[in-house]
Design a protein around this motif. Structure first.
Motif, PDB file in Angstrom:
ATOM      1  N   GLU A  17       0.826  -1.207   0.000  1.00  0.00           N
ATOM      2  CA  GLU A  17       0.000   0.000   0.000  1.00  0.00           C
ATOM      3  C   GLU A  17       0.867   1.267   0.000  1.00  0.00           C
ATOM      4  O   GLU A  17       0.556   2.240  -0.684  1.00  0.00           O
ATOM      5  N   LEU A  18       1.968   1.233   0.724  1.00  0.00           N
ATOM      6  CA  LEU A  18       2.900   2.370   0.716  1.00  0.00           C
ATOM      7  C   LEU A  18       3.516   2.540  -0.673  1.00  0.00           C
ATOM      8  O   LEU A  18       3.678   3.656  -1.159  1.00  0.00           O
ATOM      9  N   TRP A  19       3.877   1.419  -1.306  1.00  0.00           N
ATOM     10  CA  TRP A  19       4.428   1.473  -2.668  1.00  0.00           C
ATOM     11  C   TRP A  19       3.411   2.092  -3.629  1.00  0.00           C
ATOM     12  O   TRP A  19       3.756   2.956  -4.425  1.00  0.00           O
ATOM     13  N   GLN A  20       2.151   1.664  -3.553  1.00  0.00           N
ATOM     14  CA  GLN A  20       1.119   2.185  -4.452  1.00  0.00           C
ATOM     15  C   GLN A  20       0.955   3.688  -4.289  1.00  0.00           C
ATOM     16  O   GLN A  20       0.719   4.395  -5.256  1.00  0.00           O
ATOM     17  N   GLU A  21       1.081   4.183  -3.078  1.00  0.00           N
ATOM     18  CA  GLU A  21       0.947   5.617  -2.825  1.00  0.00           C
ATOM     19  C   GLU A  21       2.207   6.393  -3.201  1.00  0.00           C
ATOM     20  O   GLU A  21       2.149   7.596  -3.437  1.00  0.00           O
ATOM     21  N   SER A  22       3.351   5.696  -3.271  1.00  0.00           N
ATOM     22  CA  SER A  22       4.630   6.372  -3.484  1.00  0.00           C
ATOM     23  C   SER A  22       4.835   6.879  -4.901  1.00  0.00           C
ATOM     24  O   SER A  22       5.579   7.832  -5.116  1.00  0.00           O
ATOM     25  N   GLY A  23       4.234   6.212  -5.888  1.00  0.00           N
ATOM     26  CA  GLY A  23       4.451   6.587  -7.270  1.00  0.00           C
ATOM     27  C   GLY A  23       5.765   6.061  -7.829  1.00  0.00           C
ATOM     28  O   GLY A  23       6.124   6.350  -8.961  1.00  0.00           O
ATOM     29  N   LEU A  24       6.497   5.291  -7.040  1.00  0.00           N
ATOM     30  CA  LEU A  24       7.767   4.712  -7.484  1.00  0.00           C
ATOM     31  C   LEU A  24       7.542   3.395  -8.200  1.00  0.00           C
ATOM     32  O   LEU A  24       6.510   2.744  -8.007  1.00  0.00           O
ATOM     33  N   SER A  25       8.519   2.993  -8.991  1.00  0.00           N
ATOM     34  CA  SER A  25       8.466   1.653  -9.575  1.00  0.00           C
ATOM     35  C   SER A  25       8.705   0.653  -8.441  1.00  0.00           C
ATOM     36  O   SER A  25       9.225   1.009  -7.375  1.00  0.00           O
ATOM     37  N   GLN A  26       8.342  -0.608  -8.685  1.00  0.00           N
ATOM     38  CA  GLN A  26       8.577  -1.622  -7.658  1.00  0.00           C
ATOM     39  C   GLN A  26      10.066  -1.727  -7.330  1.00  0.00           C
ATOM     40  O   GLN A  26      10.442  -1.825  -6.163  1.00  0.00           O
ATOM     41  N   ILE A  27      10.899  -1.676  -8.360  1.00  0.00           N
ATOM     42  CA  ILE A  27      12.344  -1.824  -8.154  1.00  0.00           C
ATOM     43  C   ILE A  27      12.891  -0.684  -7.297  1.00  0.00           C
ATOM     44  O   ILE A  27      13.643  -0.917  -6.343  1.00  0.00           O
ATOM     45  N   LYS A  28      12.507   0.551  -7.608  1.00  0.00           N
ATOM     46  CA  LYS A  28      12.991   1.692  -6.827  1.00  0.00           C
ATOM     47  C   LYS A  28      12.477   1.636  -5.394  1.00  0.00           C
ATOM     48  O   LYS A  28      13.202   1.929  -4.444  1.00  0.00           O
ATOM     49  N   PHE A  29      11.192   1.262  -5.234  1.00  0.00           N
ATOM     50  CA  PHE A  29      10.621   1.171  -3.893  1.00  0.00           C
ATOM     51  C   PHE A  29      11.345   0.105  -3.081  1.00  0.00           C
ATOM     52  O   PHE A  29      11.722   0.337  -1.927  1.00  0.00           O
ATOM     53  N   CYS A  30      11.560  -1.067  -3.686  1.00  0.00           N
ATOM     54  CA  CYS A  30      12.232  -2.154  -2.974  1.00  0.00           C
ATOM     55  C   CYS A  30      13.659  -1.776  -2.604  1.00  0.00           C
ATOM     56  O   CYS A  30      14.126  -2.103  -1.515  1.00  0.00           O
ATOM     57  N   SER A  31      14.334  -1.084  -3.499  1.00  0.00           N
ATOM     58  CA  SER A  31      15.695  -0.630  -3.210  1.00  0.00           C
ATOM     59  C   SER A  31      15.687   0.331  -2.027  1.00  0.00           C
ATOM     60  O   SER A  31      16.512   0.211  -1.109  1.00  0.00           O
ATOM     61  N   ARG A  32      14.750   1.265  -2.038  1.00  0.00           N
ATOM     62  CA  ARG A  32      14.659   2.255  -0.960  1.00  0.00           C
ATOM     63  C   ARG A  32      14.360   1.591   0.386  1.00  0.00           C
ATOM     64  O   ARG A  32      14.906   1.965   1.420  1.00  0.00           O
TER      65      ARG A  32
END
Length: 113
Positions: A17-32
């Motif tokens: 849910e945080l990823w969906q709100e972030s606007g980031l790609s999955q790869i960038k979100f996972c890296s972060r």
């Protein structure tokens, strides 16, 4: 969150849910968030399946494309025919933009990428 760690369903669903709100790609979100993309993808599939089942049970939205009628009228600008553009947004955040007069075969190949 750290790699090589086991996560609870609640932790991963919150991350999704945080990823969906972030606007980031999955790869960038996972890296972060220091998450394994493979682990995130596994949980995201479970999340989508569970949410799809709850939506189907509530019958809030159909699990299919909604038919769209496109006018065959063309506007002309500087003597050239212009069809405009159509945009298709998928629940996972992928957006597809294409000319409104696109060949259906080309569109199918784009969707299958």
């Amino acid at each position: 969150m750290r790699k090589n760690q086991k996560y609870s369903k609640e932790e991963m669903y919150l991350a999704i849910e945080l990823w969906q709100e972030s606007g980031l790609s999955q790869i960038k979100f996972c890296s972060r968030e220091k998450l394994s993309v493979k682990t995130f993808s596994y949980w995201y599939k479970k999340y989508k399946k569970e949410n799809r089942l709850s939506v189907e049970q509530n019958k809030e939205t159909p699990d299919a494309f909604i038919p769209v009628e496109v006018s065959s009228d063309r506007t002309t600008a500087a003597g050239k025919e212009s069809y405009g553009r159509t945009e298709l947004s998928f629940p996972n955040g992928v957006q597809l933009s294409f000319p409104a007069g696109i060949d259906i075969g080309q569109l199918k190949s784009l969707i299958n990428l």
